[in-house]
Write an enzyme that holds these catalytic residues in place. Sequence first.
Site, mmCIF file in Angstrom:
data_model
loop_
_atom_site.group_PDB
_atom_site.id
_atom_site.type_symbol
_atom_site.label_atom_id
_atom_site.label_comp_id
_atom_site.label_asym_id
_atom_site.label_seq_id
_atom_site.Cartn_x
_atom_site.Cartn_y
_atom_site.Cartn_z
ATOM 1 N N ASN A 11 0.791 -1.328 -0.085
ATOM 2 C CA ASN A 11 0.068 -0.050 0.085
ATOM 3 C C ASN A 11 0.939 1.198 0.029
ATOM 4 O O ASN A 11 1.611 1.649 1.006
ATOM 5 C CB ASN A 11 -1.009 -0.040 1.133
ATOM 6 C CG ASN A 11 -1.747 1.425 1.264
ATOM 7 O OD1 ASN A 11 -1.786 2.138 0.495
ATOM 8 N ND2 ASN A 11 -2.416 1.558 2.531
ATOM 9 N N TRP A 12 1.000 2.050 -1.176
ATOM 10 C CA TRP A 12 1.815 3.104 -1.186
ATOM 11 C C TRP A 12 1.236 4.358 -0.614
ATOM 12 O O TRP A 12 1.863 5.208 -0.662
ATOM 13 C CB TRP A 12 2.318 3.353 -2.671
ATOM 14 C CG TRP A 12 3.218 2.340 -3.375
ATOM 15 C CD1 TRP A 12 3.871 1.166 -2.790
ATOM 16 C CD2 TRP A 12 3.721 2.355 -4.872
ATOM 17 N NE1 TRP A 12 4.764 0.677 -3.509
ATOM 18 C CE2 TRP A 12 4.494 1.051 -4.717
ATOM 19 C CE3 TRP A 12 3.305 2.874 -6.042
ATOM 20 C CZ2 TRP A 12 5.122 0.647 -5.894
ATOM 21 C CZ3 TRP A 12 3.982 2.886 -7.169
ATOM 22 C CH2 TRP A 12 4.983 1.474 -6.907
ATOM 23 N N LYS A 13 0.125 4.117 -0.288
ATOM 24 C CA LYS A 13 -0.593 5.317 0.404
ATOM 25 C C LYS A 13 -0.520 6.720 -0.625
ATOM 26 O O LYS A 13 -0.325 6.623 -1.915
ATOM 27 C CB LYS A 13 -0.251 5.749 1.759
ATOM 28 C CG LYS A 13 -0.240 4.421 2.669
ATOM 29 C CD LYS A 13 0.044 4.457 3.856
ATOM 30 C CE LYS A 13 -0.126 3.243 4.765
ATOM 31 N NZ LYS A 13 -0.007 3.287 6.138
ATOM 32 N N HIS A 97 -9.312 1.187 4.943
ATOM 33 C CA HIS A 97 -8.244 1.164 5.560
ATOM 34 C C HIS A 97 -8.411 2.215 6.814
ATOM 35 O O HIS A 97 -9.139 3.212 6.919
ATOM 36 C CB HIS A 97 -7.210 1.624 4.548
ATOM 37 C CG HIS A 97 -5.739 1.923 5.044
ATOM 38 N ND1 HIS A 97 -5.225 3.026 5.977
ATOM 39 C CD2 HIS A 97 -4.831 1.144 5.001
ATOM 40 C CE1 HIS A 97 -4.217 2.649 6.426
ATOM 41 N NE2 HIS A 97 -3.772 1.478 5.754
ATOM 42 N N GLU A 99 -6.656 4.880 7.823
ATOM 43 C CA GLU A 99 -6.651 5.935 7.459
ATOM 44 C C GLU A 99 -7.876 6.649 6.780
ATOM 45 O O GLU A 99 -8.109 7.892 6.838
ATOM 46 C CB GLU A 99 -5.324 6.250 6.625
ATOM 47 C CG GLU A 99 -3.993 6.183 7.182
ATOM 48 C CD GLU A 99 -2.996 5.621 6.577
ATOM 49 O OE1 GLU A 99 -2.873 5.406 5.352
ATOM 50 O OE2 GLU A 99 -2.111 4.818 7.310
ATOM 51 N N GLU A 169 -5.028 -4.939 10.770
ATOM 52 C CA GLU A 169 -3.891 -3.711 10.776
ATOM 53 C C GLU A 169 -4.219 -3.012 12.208
ATOM 54 O O GLU A 169 -5.087 -1.841 12.367
ATOM 55 C CB GLU A 169 -4.050 -2.732 9.634
ATOM 56 C CG GLU A 169 -4.043 -3.177 8.345
ATOM 57 C CD GLU A 169 -3.227 -2.194 7.429
ATOM 58 O OE1 GLU A 169 -2.096 -2.598 6.864
ATOM 59 O OE2 GLU A 169 -3.948 -1.133 6.949
ATOM 60 N N GLY A 175 2.821 2.515 10.790
ATOM 61 C CA GLY A 175 3.668 3.576 10.569
ATOM 62 C C GLY A 175 4.387 4.150 11.710
ATOM 63 O O GLY A 175 4.916 4.860 11.954
ATOM 64 N N SER A 215 3.699 -1.921 10.311
ATOM 65 C CA SER A 215 5.102 -2.026 10.317
ATOM 66 C C SER A 215 5.833 -3.388 9.809
ATOM 67 O O SER A 215 6.714 -3.878 10.669
ATOM 68 C CB SER A 215 5.608 -1.721 11.915
ATOM 69 O OG SER A 215 5.052 -0.301 12.020
ATOM 70 N N GLY A 236 2.955 -0.862 4.064
ATOM 71 C CA GLY A 236 3.149 0.431 3.753
ATOM 72 C C GLY A 236 4.807 0.971 3.610
ATOM 73 O O GLY A 236 5.140 0.784 2.575
ATOM 74 N N GLY A 237 5.266 1.563 4.691
ATOM 75 C CA GLY A 237 6.538 2.251 4.400
ATOM 76 C C GLY A 237 7.543 1.279 3.769
ATOM 77 O O GLY A 237 8.253 1.741 2.738
#
Length: 254
Positions: A11-13, A97, A99, A169, A175, A215, A236-237
Amino acid sequence: MTKRRPLMAANWKMHKTVSEMEDYLQRFLPLVSDVTDRDIVLAPSFVCLMKMAEILAGSNVDACAQNMFHEEQGAYTGEVSPLMLRDVGVKRVILGHSERRHIFQEDGQTINKKVLSAVRHGLSPIYCIGETLDERESGKTSEVLKSQVEEGLKGLSKDDFSMVAVAYEPVWAIGTGKTASTDQIQEAHALVRQEISQLAGEDIAQNLRILYGGSVKPDNVGQIMALDDVDGALVGGASLVPESFTKIVRFEID
Ligand code: 13P
């Protein structure tokens, strides 16, 4: 270790322009081209999706949207519909998600409409759930996860369930560099599978993939993927660098 086919999703957000996406694919695709025993998914921003789906056509990697609206078309400024996603070759979509829930105030009912619309249009949802730190600390994790599963997946037929993956999640692990412990992950995943079994039957629950997100990194993916009820990761990251996501895709059980 899962009995199900692993699903490893990035997930590149809100990261990467179209040219950055192209550079990424040029490095990433050769690194994973021989991987055939798991599904590999990349979710870039909407503006990258069309070009990405074109580049990925015929490869072993799928393009995935990070969100969509439930209607097919209409006066919904700023929204993207399932028809539009299908039209550019997208087959999967991340929904609910944390977010979207917390920054953009999407509630369970809104997300449920999206899940139903996605499957009706042949898009496989990765439906995200997870408790906040407050909810965990006040002993409400099971209650929250159960109600998110029930609310988000309400109205799906047994056949529809075969298109769905769930991503657990924990909000406090996203993150933050804080990964949930393997015990916490296994416990949450087993509970989600149990809840799905009650909603849709044991067969469906046994086949449904439950991903962990929060993470995930090259150095912890092995121990997470070793858990019985973990069938993949939503990253993500650590998915933003092709070499790092490759290590995650190619996880080795510790
Ligand atoms: P991080 O891997 O950056 O914690 O993000 C997890 C996530 O939200 C994936 O959807």
